[in-house]
Design a protein around this motif. Structure first.
Motif, mmCIF file in Angstrom:
data_model
loop_
_atom_site.group_PDB
_atom_site.id
_atom_site.type_symbol
_atom_site.label_atom_id
_atom_site.label_comp_id
_atom_site.label_asym_id
_atom_site.label_seq_id
_atom_site.Cartn_x
_atom_site.Cartn_y
_atom_site.Cartn_z
ATOM 1 N N GLY A 132 0.847 -1.192 0.000
ATOM 2 C CA GLY A 132 0.000 0.000 0.000
ATOM 3 C C GLY A 132 0.875 1.231 0.000
ATOM 4 N N ARG A 133 0.433 2.255 0.731
ATOM 5 C CA ARG A 133 1.203 3.511 0.727
ATOM 6 C C ARG A 133 2.194 3.609 1.893
ATOM 7 N N GLU A 134 2.249 2.520 2.672
ATOM 8 C CA GLU A 134 3.172 2.441 3.819
ATOM 9 C C GLU A 134 2.951 3.539 4.841
ATOM 10 N N ILE A 135 1.692 3.907 4.995
ATOM 11 C CA ILE A 135 1.332 4.904 6.019
ATOM 12 C C ILE A 135 1.065 4.177 7.339
ATOM 13 N N GLY A 136 0.503 2.944 7.210
ATOM 14 C CA GLY A 136 0.080 2.177 8.389
ATOM 15 C C GLY A 136 1.148 2.097 9.460
ATOM 16 N N GLN A 137 2.363 1.709 9.074
ATOM 17 C CA GLN A 137 3.413 1.535 10.087
ATOM 18 C C GLN A 137 3.803 2.852 10.753
ATOM 19 N N PRO A 149 0.444 -1.123 11.333
ATOM 20 C CA PRO A 149 0.659 -1.637 9.975
ATOM 21 C C PRO A 149 -0.537 -2.507 9.576
ATOM 22 N N THR A 150 -0.903 -2.426 8.330
ATOM 23 C CA THR A 150 -2.066 -3.212 7.891
ATOM 24 C C THR A 150 -1.703 -4.059 6.679
ATOM 25 N N ALA A 151 -2.197 -5.287 6.669
ATOM 26 C CA ALA A 151 -2.015 -6.158 5.511
ATOM 27 C C ALA A 151 -3.133 -5.835 4.522
ATOM 28 N N ASN A 152 -2.768 -5.221 3.393
ATOM 29 C CA ASN A 152 -3.754 -4.867 2.352
ATOM 30 C C ASN A 152 -3.870 -6.059 1.410
ATOM 31 N N ILE A 153 -5.099 -6.434 1.032
ATOM 32 C CA ILE A 153 -5.195 -7.590 0.130
ATOM 33 C C ILE A 153 -5.778 -7.238 -1.226
ATOM 34 N N ASN A 206 -11.586 4.121 1.453
ATOM 35 C CA ASN A 206 -10.540 4.834 0.701
ATOM 36 C C ASN A 206 -9.721 5.766 1.593
ATOM 37 N N ASN A 207 -9.679 5.454 2.895
ATOM 38 C CA ASN A 207 -8.819 6.191 3.841
ATOM 39 C C ASN A 207 -8.962 7.704 3.666
ATOM 40 N N PRO A 208 -10.167 8.243 3.890
ATOM 41 C CA PRO A 208 -10.430 9.654 3.544
ATOM 42 C C PRO A 208 -9.583 10.663 4.321
ATOM 43 N N THR A 209 -8.974 10.206 5.431
ATOM 44 C CA THR A 209 -8.117 11.130 6.186
ATOM 45 C C THR A 209 -6.902 11.531 5.357
ATOM 46 N N PHE A 210 -6.505 10.621 4.460
ATOM 47 C CA PHE A 210 -5.370 10.907 3.569
ATOM 48 C C PHE A 210 -5.935 11.089 2.163
ATOM 49 N N GLU A 211 -5.537 12.157 1.512
ATOM 50 C CA GLU A 211 -6.084 12.456 0.171
ATOM 51 C C GLU A 211 -5.685 11.391 -0.863
ATOM 52 N N ILE A 239 -8.799 -2.985 1.159
ATOM 53 C CA ILE A 239 -9.255 -3.901 2.208
ATOM 54 C C ILE A 239 -7.985 -4.209 2.992
ATOM 55 N N GLU A 240 -7.943 -3.827 4.251
ATOM 56 C CA GLU A 240 -6.692 -3.973 4.997
ATOM 57 C C GLU A 240 -6.998 -4.394 6.424
ATOM 58 N N ALA A 241 -6.115 -5.219 6.975
ATOM 59 C CA ALA A 241 -6.327 -5.683 8.346
ATOM 60 C C ALA A 241 -5.088 -5.431 9.182
ATOM 61 N N LEU A 290 -17.996 -2.456 13.145
ATOM 62 C CA LEU A 290 -17.874 -1.565 14.303
ATOM 63 C C LEU A 290 -18.379 -0.158 14.014
ATOM 64 N N ARG A 291 -18.033 0.357 12.844
ATOM 65 C CA ARG A 291 -18.386 1.753 12.551
ATOM 66 C C ARG A 291 -18.160 2.069 11.075
ATOM 67 N N GLU A 292 -18.615 3.272 10.713
ATOM 68 C CA GLU A 292 -18.361 3.828 9.380
ATOM 69 C C GLU A 292 -16.898 4.266 9.281
ATOM 70 N N VAL A 293 -16.408 4.373 8.056
ATOM 71 C CA VAL A 293 -15.101 4.994 7.841
ATOM 72 C C VAL A 293 -15.302 6.514 7.960
ATOM 73 N N MET A 294 -14.347 7.208 8.616
ATOM 74 C CA MET A 294 -14.509 8.650 8.808
ATOM 75 C C MET A 294 -13.284 9.418 8.326
ATOM 76 N N LYS A 295 -13.534 10.696 7.981
ATOM 77 C CA LYS A 295 -12.407 11.587 7.644
ATOM 78 C C LYS A 295 -12.058 12.321 8.922
ATOM 79 N N PHE A 296 -10.880 12.011 9.475
ATOM 80 C CA PHE A 296 -10.488 12.635 10.734
ATOM 81 C C PHE A 296 -9.748 13.939 10.461
ATOM 82 N N PRO A 297 -9.841 14.914 11.424
ATOM 83 C CA PRO A 297 -9.196 16.220 11.216
ATOM 84 C C PRO A 297 -7.679 16.105 11.172
HETATM 85 C C1 LIG Z 1 -9.006 -0.455 12.458
HETATM 86 C C2 LIG Z 1 -8.740 0.616 11.424
HETATM 87 C C3 LIG Z 1 -9.654 1.646 11.260
HETATM 88 C C4 LIG Z 1 -9.417 2.647 10.320
HETATM 89 N N1 LIG Z 1 -10.308 3.673 10.168
HETATM 90 C C5 LIG Z 1 -10.065 4.677 9.306
HETATM 91 C C6 LIG Z 1 -10.973 5.768 9.146
HETATM 92 O O1 LIG Z 1 -12.039 5.823 9.753
HETATM 93 N N2 LIG Z 1 -10.642 6.767 8.290
HETATM 94 C C7 LIG Z 1 -9.481 6.740 7.561
HETATM 95 O O2 LIG Z 1 -9.228 7.678 6.819
HETATM 96 N N3 LIG Z 1 -8.634 5.703 7.650
HETATM 97 C C8 LIG Z 1 -8.881 4.687 8.510
HETATM 98 N N4 LIG Z 1 -7.994 3.643 8.635
HETATM 99 C C9 LIG Z 1 -7.010 3.478 7.583
HETATM 100 C C10 LIG Z 1 -5.715 4.124 7.769
HETATM 101 O O3 LIG Z 1 -5.820 5.408 7.240
HETATM 102 C C11 LIG Z 1 -4.834 3.230 6.926
HETATM 103 O O4 LIG Z 1 -4.582 2.059 7.626
HETATM 104 C C12 LIG Z 1 -3.607 3.926 6.518
HETATM 105 O O5 LIG Z 1 -3.912 4.859 5.530
HETATM 106 C C13 LIG Z 1 -2.582 2.917 6.030
HETATM 107 O O6 LIG Z 1 -2.613 2.703 4.656
HETATM 108 P P1 LIG Z 1 -1.496 1.828 3.954
HETATM 109 O O7 LIG Z 1 -1.865 0.373 4.190
HETATM 110 O O8 LIG Z 1 -1.621 2.198 2.501
HETATM 111 O O9 LIG Z 1 -0.199 2.190 4.558
HETATM 112 C C14 LIG Z 1 -8.221 2.617 9.552
HETATM 113 C C15 LIG Z 1 -7.325 1.541 9.711
HETATM 114 C C16 LIG Z 1 -7.560 0.564 10.634
HETATM 115 C C17 LIG Z 1 -6.586 -0.561 10.797
#
Ligand SMILES: Cc1cc2nc3c(=O)[nH]c(=O)nc-3n(C[C@H](O)[C@H](O)[C@H](O)COP(=O)(O)O)c2cc1C
Ligand SMILES: Nc1ncnc2c1ncn2[C@@H]1O[C@H](COP(=O)(O)OP(=O)(O)O)[C@@H](O)[C@H]1O
Length: 324
Positions: free
Chosen positions: A197-202, A207-211, A243-248, A254-256, A278-285
């Motif tokens: 992915g974009r290696e933001i997770g770590q 860190p998330t395993a994207n599939i 689509n990880n809206p917090t990051f443009e 799909i990531e775990a 658990l919840r909706e995906v959100m765009k955090f500030p």
């Molecule tokens: C449990 C969990 C919940 C998440 N919820 C959100 C969310 O609500 N909004 C969001 O923008 N990203 C959310 N993320 C995604 C992170 O932004 C994402 O893991 C990060 O961008 C890493 O991306 P990468 O795998 O490309 O490095 C969540 C990730 C996890 C593991």
């Protein structure tokens, strides 16, 4: 279980057998009951059991626009059917040409001629063949003419709910995982290869395993408590679909995040079993707010998964990709 595909189905495979036929998407609890009855009929008659299905799904060939996203890949369906203990799965290549075969010819030449059908058990509303000509009435008539018997089983369900693939699809599509689990008799699972992915997770500490997956039916965007099969182990996880809206500019992923895991997973096959949304995906500030939310998700995930029913975890892979 013997698996017949392609032109092998069209050879003489059995002298006599008990057959059932369907698409069996998701191999849910209604299908399981049908297979149980097929096996009982086989014991009574001393005959092998043959499950006939079509691959790809007929609608994907005849009316792709109306074709539903499928719950299981063919590989997953095969694994689930094998588990029921039937003797043979015969998957007929569904082509436009095959779809024009009249029901009578299909019954006589394929079901009887190639698969040895002496007895057929079908679901209460099943019909097949050109223009759905192969319904219960036609089968009864053909049975008298060609010498096989027909049994149709009543709808299988619980309370007022009748188990069906379309109901399971609706429930999964709206993120009602516990209700979907109730129909499937297992957690809905999607499998795939871990990709970069974009290696933001770590950098977030998660860190998330994207599939990349072949599964068609995904739960809706959101955060889920999941059980993940990785290299022969079952781990707890928090899964994010969106689509990880917090990051443009992010694509839908799909990531775990796997609890109690560290290591490298790129290129590995994993299977994600969905227990609860658990919840909706959100765009955090900002990133700090996202991290706080993920920490909360992990805590909620732990308490939900502590009560998860282990017997409902079916780590179904798409083994075409791993050589099974
Ligand atoms: C449990 C969990 C919940 C998440 N919820 C959100 C969310 O609500 N909004 C969001 O923008 N990203 C959310 N993320 C995604 C992170 O932004 C994402 O893991 C990060 O961008 C890493 O991306 P990468 O795998 O490309 O490095 C969540 C990730 C996890 C593991
Ligand atoms: N606890 C964990 N859960 C998920 N993946 C992990 C974990 N620990 C290490 N990894 C590895 O780290 C990778 C994810 O890191 P991440 O920064 O999210 O990168 P990417 O953007 O490539 O997914 C995973 O693909 C996996 O190989």
């Amino acid at each position: 279980m013997r698996v017949l595909t392609g032109s092998d189905v069209l050879k003489k495979n059995f002298d006599s057998s008990v057959v059932t036929i369907g698409n069996f998407d998701g191999v849910h609890r209604g299908h399981a009951e049908l297979f149980r009855q097929v096996k009982a009929a086989c014991v009574q008659r001393g005959l092998p059991s043959v499950v006939v299905t079509f691959e790809p799904h007929p609608l994907a060939v005849l009316a792709p626009k109306n074709a539903p996203p499928l719950i299981t890949t063919f590989a997953q369906k095969k694994a689930l059917i094998a588990e029921t203990g039937v003797d043979c799965l015969a998957a007929i290549d569904f082509t436009p040409e095959f779809s024009r075969m009249p029901a009578e010819a299909f019954v006589r030449d394929i079901l009887m001629g190639c698969l040895g059908m002496r007895h057929i058990i079908i679901g209460h509303d099943y019909a097949f063949g050109k223009d759905r000509q192969g319904n219960q009435k036609t089968l009864e008539r053909l049975g008298k003419e060609y010498g096989f018997t027909l049994e149709d089983i009543s709808p299988v369900g619980e309370g007022r709910t009748i188990f069906s693939s379309s109901l399971a699809r609706r429930l999964i599509s709206r993120g009602d995982m516990p209700a979907a689990t109730g129909i499937l008799g297992r957690y809905h699972v999607i499998s795939g290869t871990v990709v970069h992915g974009r290696e933001i997770g770590q950098t977030l500490g998660f860190p998330t395993a994207n599939i990349s997956t072949c599964n068609e039916l995904l739960p809706p965007d959101g955060v889920y408590a999941v059980m993940v099969a990785v290299d022969g182990r079952i781990l707890q996880g928090a899964c994010n679909i969106g689509n990880n809206p917090t990051f443009e500019g992010g694509a839908r992923t799909i990531e775990a995040f796997l609890l109690d895991f560290s290591g490298q997973l790129y290129g590995h096959e994993i299977a994600i079993c969905f227990v609860q949304r658990l919840r909706e995906v959100m765009k955090f500030p900002d990133v700090a707010a996202l991290i706080t939310a993920i920490q909360q998700d992990v805590a909620t995930t732990k308490s939900i998964l502590a009560a998860a029913d282990q017997s409902l975890i079916k780590p179904l892979f798409s083994p075409e990709r791993i050589g099974e």
